[in-house]
Write a protein that holds these residues in place. Structure first.
Motif, short mmCIF file in Angstrom:
data_model
loop_
_atom_site.label_atom_id
_atom_site.label_comp_id
_atom_site.label_asym_id
_atom_site.label_seq_id
_atom_site.Cartn_x
_atom_site.Cartn_y
_atom_site.Cartn_z
N ASN A 204 1.28 8.37 -0.17
CA ASN A 204 0.23 9.24 -0.71
C ASN A 204 -0.43 10.08 0.38
OD1 ASN A 204 0.53 8.45 -3.34
ND2 ASN A 204 -1.17 7.01 -3.34
N LEU A 205 -0.62 9.48 1.55
CA LEU A 205 -1.31 10.18 2.64
C LEU A 205 -0.53 11.41 3.09
CD1 LEU A 205 -2.37 7.07 4.77
CD2 LEU A 205 -3.71 8.28 3.01
N SER B 238 2.19 11.84 -5.85
CA SER B 238 1.09 11.06 -5.28
C SER B 238 0.22 10.48 -6.40
CB SER B 238 0.23 11.92 -4.35
OG SER B 238 -0.32 13.02 -5.05
N TYR C 1 0.84 -1.21 0.00
CA TYR C 1 0.00 0.00 0.00
C TYR C 1 0.87 1.26 0.00
CZ TYR C 1 -3.81 3.19 1.05
OH TYR C 1 -4.72 4.21 0.99
N ASP D 239 -4.98 5.77 -4.50
CA ASP D 239 -4.90 4.99 -3.26
C ASP D 239 -5.44 3.58 -3.51
OD1 ASP D 239 -3.84 7.09 -1.74
OD2 ASP D 239 -5.83 7.92 -1.39
#
Length: 264
Positions: free
Chosen positions: A59-60, A217, A55, A220
């Protein structure tokens, strides 16, 4: 003081970068393997790598950095100048192969020809030396000068090749100015790096218009690529730590710089 900040930041990042931190955590767990805490640390390290293997956690952390400053909706008719931050070039490989080599941040440089065409009489500065703590021989500015020469644009861009970090980018580039040019400078750097860059340049007295490029990014979703996921997480964590360190060192005008009116 600048030297102390540079060496301290490089040393701390060696420990705090997610990939090194998990590696050091695993070594500590093995050292304490006969204790319960050792088992818990090893479990934490394995779970952390397991999650990152599938994962894109980066990105977060990347998304709020990249969304802080948007691309200008309208480009100004006139600029005091354009300044491009280094980081998209591979200085050592460029020197060894005698050919300009670029990395994932190459967009910082790829926009230059179009900007030079749009603003033919505008001063342009590229600023970037070497961020290496151990090897200062290979300079990003030299690689970019080599690339510009192949395009016939070497005489259009001033090269600042001694800076080692974003703070020095702002300070050393100002020394190239013959006078205090009035008006905004277009500031080109990676989108994730833009908040810190804007804060640093404002603090150093520049008027800047952010021109973000090199977005990292993505969606997700499950992405079973540990190396790519880890690389994105390293970039994001480094930038958030950099924002805090620069703010505490009074190198930036805010903890998380925000947009202002154009050129302010």
């Amino acid at each position: 003081m600048q030297d102390l900040f540079f060496y301290l930041s490089k040393t701390l990042w060696f420990v705090l970068s997610p990939d090194h931190f998990l590696w050091l955590l695993t070594l500590l767990a093995l050292f304490l393997c006969r204790r319960r805490v050792g088992f818990l640390l090893l479990l934490l390290a394995v779970l952390g790598q397991g999650v990152m293997a599938f994962y894109p956690l980066g990105n977060l952390l990347l998304r709020p950095l990249e969304q802080r400053f948007a691309m200008p909706t309208e480009m100004p008719e006139r600029l005091a100048g354009i300044i491009v931050l280094g980081g998209g070039e591979d200085a050592e490989e460029s020197f060894l192969h005698q050919q300009a080599q670029f990395n994932q941040g190459a967009e910082r440089l790829m926009v230059l020809p179009a900007l030079l065409e749009q603003y033919p009489d505008t001063p342009v500065i590229f600023t970037g030396g070497s961020g290496s703590m151990l090897q200062q021989t290979y300079k990003g500015g030299d690689a970019v000068a080599q690339w510009l020469a192949t395009l016939g644009l070497a005489d259009r861009v001033q090269i600042e090749r001694e800076s080692r970090n974003t703070f020095e980018n702002a300070v050393f580039s100002r020394r190239l100015l013959a006078d205090e040019s009035q008006g905004p400078w277009l500031l080109v750097t990676s989108a994730f790096h833009m908040p810190r860059s804007v804060g640093v340049f404002r603090q150093a007295g520049w008027q800047v218009i952010p021109y973000p490029v090199d977005y990292r990014s993505g969606a997700d979703r499950i992405r079973p690529l540990l190396n790519l996921n880890m690389d994105d997480l390293n970039v994001a964590v480094r930038e958030w730590i950099g924002l805090l360190a620069y703010y505490l060192s009074d190198y930036t005008d805010a903890l998380f710089p925000a947009p202002r009116g154009a050129g302010r």
